[in-house]
Design a protein around this motif. Structure first.
Motif, PDB file in Angstrom:
ATOM      1  N   THR A 388       0.862  -1.187   0.000  1.00  0.00           N
ATOM      2  CA  THR A 388       0.000   0.000   0.000  1.00  0.00           C
ATOM      3  C   THR A 388       0.891   1.228   0.000  1.00  0.00           C
ATOM      4  O   THR A 388       1.747   1.386   0.885  1.00  0.00           O
ATOM      5  CB  THR A 388      -0.914   0.002   1.235  1.00  0.00           C
ATOM      6  OG1 THR A 388      -1.749  -1.165   1.200  1.00  0.00           O
ATOM      7  CG2 THR A 388      -1.787   1.242   1.269  1.00  0.00           C
ATOM      8  N   GLU A 390       1.429   5.605  -0.746  1.00  0.00           N
ATOM      9  CA  GLU A 390       0.878   6.947  -0.921  1.00  0.00           C
ATOM     10  C   GLU A 390       1.455   7.532  -2.205  1.00  0.00           C
ATOM     11  O   GLU A 390       2.676   7.640  -2.340  1.00  0.00           O
ATOM     12  CB  GLU A 390       1.226   7.844   0.269  1.00  0.00           C
ATOM     13  CG  GLU A 390       0.324   7.662   1.469  1.00  0.00           C
ATOM     14  CD  GLU A 390       0.384   8.867   2.400  1.00  0.00           C
ATOM     15  OE1 GLU A 390       1.386   9.607   2.363  1.00  0.00           O
ATOM     16  OE2 GLU A 390      -0.568   9.069   3.168  1.00  0.00           O
ATOM     17  N   THR A 433      -4.016   6.936  -1.685  1.00  0.00           N
ATOM     18  CA  THR A 433      -3.449   5.693  -1.138  1.00  0.00           C
ATOM     19  C   THR A 433      -3.970   4.539  -1.979  1.00  0.00           C
ATOM     20  O   THR A 433      -5.191   4.390  -2.154  1.00  0.00           O
ATOM     21  CB  THR A 433      -3.849   5.504   0.328  1.00  0.00           C
ATOM     22  OG1 THR A 433      -3.418   6.646   1.084  1.00  0.00           O
ATOM     23  CG2 THR A 433      -3.203   4.250   0.901  1.00  0.00           C
ATOM     24  N   GLU A 435      -3.285   0.254  -3.531  1.00  0.00           N
ATOM     25  CA  GLU A 435      -2.624  -1.044  -3.376  1.00  0.00           C
ATOM     26  C   GLU A 435      -2.092  -1.485  -4.739  1.00  0.00           C
ATOM     27  O   GLU A 435      -2.832  -1.529  -5.719  1.00  0.00           O
ATOM     28  CB  GLU A 435      -3.578  -2.097  -2.829  1.00  0.00           C
ATOM     29  CG  GLU A 435      -2.891  -3.455  -2.626  1.00  0.00           C
ATOM     30  CD  GLU A 435      -3.813  -4.502  -2.041  1.00  0.00           C
ATOM     31  OE1 GLU A 435      -3.549  -5.706  -2.254  1.00  0.00           O
ATOM     32  OE2 GLU A 435      -4.801  -4.125  -1.379  1.00  0.00           O
ATOM     33  N   SER A 452      -7.945   5.667  -0.419  1.00  0.00           N
ATOM     34  CA  SER A 452      -8.300   6.980   0.124  1.00  0.00           C
ATOM     35  C   SER A 452      -7.760   8.067  -0.782  1.00  0.00           C
ATOM     36  O   SER A 452      -6.830   7.835  -1.563  1.00  0.00           O
ATOM     37  CB  SER A 452      -7.755   7.166   1.547  1.00  0.00           C
ATOM     38  OG  SER A 452      -6.335   7.223   1.527  1.00  0.00           O
ATOM     39  N   ARG A 454      -6.582  12.188  -0.420  1.00  0.00           N
ATOM     40  CA  ARG A 454      -6.342  13.323   0.477  1.00  0.00           C
ATOM     41  C   ARG A 454      -6.144  14.591  -0.347  1.00  0.00           C
ATOM     42  O   ARG A 454      -5.185  14.697  -1.097  1.00  0.00           O
ATOM     43  CB  ARG A 454      -5.117  13.057   1.363  1.00  0.00           C
ATOM     44  CG  ARG A 454      -4.731  14.238   2.250  1.00  0.00           C
ATOM     45  CD  ARG A 454      -3.777  13.823   3.367  1.00  0.00           C
ATOM     46  NE  ARG A 454      -2.530  13.273   2.863  1.00  0.00           N
ATOM     47  CZ  ARG A 454      -1.447  14.015   2.585  1.00  0.00           C
ATOM     48  NH1 ARG A 454      -1.484  15.329   2.710  1.00  0.00           N
ATOM     49  NH2 ARG A 454      -0.342  13.428   2.144  1.00  0.00           N
TER      50      ARG A 454
END
Length: 500
Positions: A388, A390, A433, A435, A452, A454
């Motif tokens: 995972t 960012e 985020t 995978e 997610s 951001r």
């Protein structure tokens, strides 16, 4: 017509390393400060001022320049008010030769006086003759000049100019001069100002970036600078290029590992794995020392992605020498490598060395090395599957994004990641985020929906900048910012001119 509503347009064409890319941001800023606006994308010379920011590293650099200048000559004949300027390393080296071979050039300026461009253009216009001005030493540190940055969220920050090394294949020190360091306080002030504008990622830039501090005799100045960057609130990612193995000390490794916003990425030019060739190159380390640095970096940062520069076919390179390079590549397991077939750099000691290698031999070795590195890059990328990550969203890095309904960005270690476009809005500079589900030699793929999203100040800055540019008068286009940490460049223009 390139002139729109009374505004004159400009175009800057950049060749070479990141230092030139950053200089071109300064040239753009200077021209915009003088009242010019950027020509529409694809103008292809249809601008009132065309600036060539040149590189002298490649053997055929001058042929490329004069070919491009030749294509502009008819355009200038049709438009008497058009001006052409040539700057950068080739201009610093060739000086008067440029106007002799291309008398339609209006301005020639060097690496040390880029701030003079608007004045030289105006002087050439008034006097109606070419202006050639080459300074022998730096007149003003580039970062003191106006800037038209290409990215809303990522920025180059120059910490030094010039180089004190004497590598036999490199002409850059002769053209850029001895290393000159910038004051730490000025560097940090620039970074803080950039962060206040919405920038969240910076790349510290120098011809030999980790030799920073040599001016003041502080061997730990660079590691102290990295740690100071870690204290700047809002600065999410710090990178640097290009370091030299000679100056890569343990305190730098510790600072990288212990400063959270310094990314687990390192570009470390090896050039050759053969000790005799490294000696002939006048490199101050040997294979054992280089691999020892890589081992220490991996011990401190197990997930670090390490890249390099390698020259194949340096004069005198035997098959045994080349096999030592292959051995070093197998041991180091680089995430990627910028590999070069050696070509003579005019003005360098290596150009006159005995034992120049036949082109067909160089080509065959190059292909073997490329195949090995491709295999290693793929194997290393496969280790990312299931992780995972960012990813900071970029613009323009995924050429097939439109067709595949994907977006692209950079992981902390600077690997390129393509990911499925989420339902909601995602802007360049935002962070998702994901995978990783698939690995190719040169990119990663996250096929599921992002875990997610951001929204960031950088995304806000990109949105504000894009809206401002869309509101400009019709016909005047400054172009969307090229978003992305200044990304790994193509092999023809690799980090640090391929010489650090």
């Amino acid at each position: 017509m390139s002139e729109v509503e009374g505004l004159k347009t400009y175009e800057v064409r950049t060749y070479g390393c990141q230092m030139n890319v950053h200089d071109s941001e300064r040239l753009s800023g200077l021209l915009e400060g003088a009242g010019y606006v950027r020509a529409p994308e694809g103008a292809d010379g249809d601008a009132d001022v065309v600036v060539f920011n040149t590189c002298a590293v490649r053997e055929n650099a001058d042929n490329k320049l004069y070919g491009n200048l030749g294509r502009l000559a008819p355009m200038k004949t049709k438009r008497p008010g058009m001006q052409i300027a040539v700057g950068g390393c080739l201009a610093q080296k060739d000086r008067d030769t440029i106007v002799e071979r291309a008398p339609w050039v209006d301005v020639v300026f060097g690496t040390h006086n880029i701030g003079k461009l608007p004045v030289l253009l105006e002087r050439a216009r008034i006097q109606e003759e070419a202006q050639i001005e080459i300074a022998e030493s730096l007149e003003a540190f580039p970062s003191t000049l106006p800037t038209r940055r290409e990215s809303a969220y990522a920025a180059w920050v120059s910490i030094s100019v010039g180089c004190n090394n004497t590598c036999t294949f490199c002409i850059v020190p002769a053209l850029r001069g001895k290393e000159k360091d910038r004051r730490t306080g000025d560097i940090l002030a620039e970074i803080e100002a950039l962060v206040a504008e919405g920038v969240s990622e910076i790349t510290l830039l120098g011809q030999n970036v980790n030799a920073y501090g040599s001016d003041i005799g502080d061997r730990e100045a660079f590691s102290k600078l990295l740690r100071a960057c870690g204290k700047i609130e809002g600065l999410e990612r710090v990178r640097f290029t290009s370091p030299h193995p000679r100056d890569f000390t343990d305190d730098v490794i510790a600072a990288m590992a212990e400063t959270p916003n310094v990314m687990p990425q390192l570009h470390m030019p090896m050039q050759s794995g053969s000790d005799p060739i490294l000696k002939a190159m006048r490199r101050s380390y040997r294979q054992e020392r280089f691999l020892g640095i890589i081992e220490k970096v991996r011990a401190a940062m197990p997930d670090a992605a390490i890249s390099t520069d390698i020259i194949v076919g340096f004069p005198g390179e035997t098959e045994e020498d080349f096999e030592q390079t292959m051995h070093a590549v197998r041991q180091a397991r680089f995430a990627n490598a910028f590999t070069f077939q050696y070509s003579k750099r005019p003005g360098t000691p290596a150009a006159d060395m005995e034992g120049q290698i036949p082109k067909e031999v160089v080509q065959e070795r190059y292909m073997r090395l490329s195949a090995l590195q491709e295999e290693i890059s793929w194997d290393e990328n496969k280790k990312q599957v299931g992780r995972t990550l960012e990813v900071m969203v970029a613009e323009g890095e995924g050429r097939k994004d439109g067709a595949t309904h994907r977006l692209s960005g950079r992981a902390p270690d600077n690997r390129l990641v393509h990911f499925t476009k989420p339902d909601g809005e995602v802007r360049p500079g935002d962070v998702v985020t994901v995978e990783i589900t698939y690995a190719a030699p040169h990119h990663l793929l996250a096929e599921g929906a992002p875990l997610s999203v951001r929204r960031t100040r950088s995304g806000d800055a990109w949105e504000k900048r894009t809206a401002a540019e869309a509101a400009k008068p019709a016909g005047v286009m400054l172009g969307l910012p090229g978003i992305g940490a200044p990304a790994p460049m193509a092999a023809a223009s690799a980090p640090g001119c391929g010489c650090d």
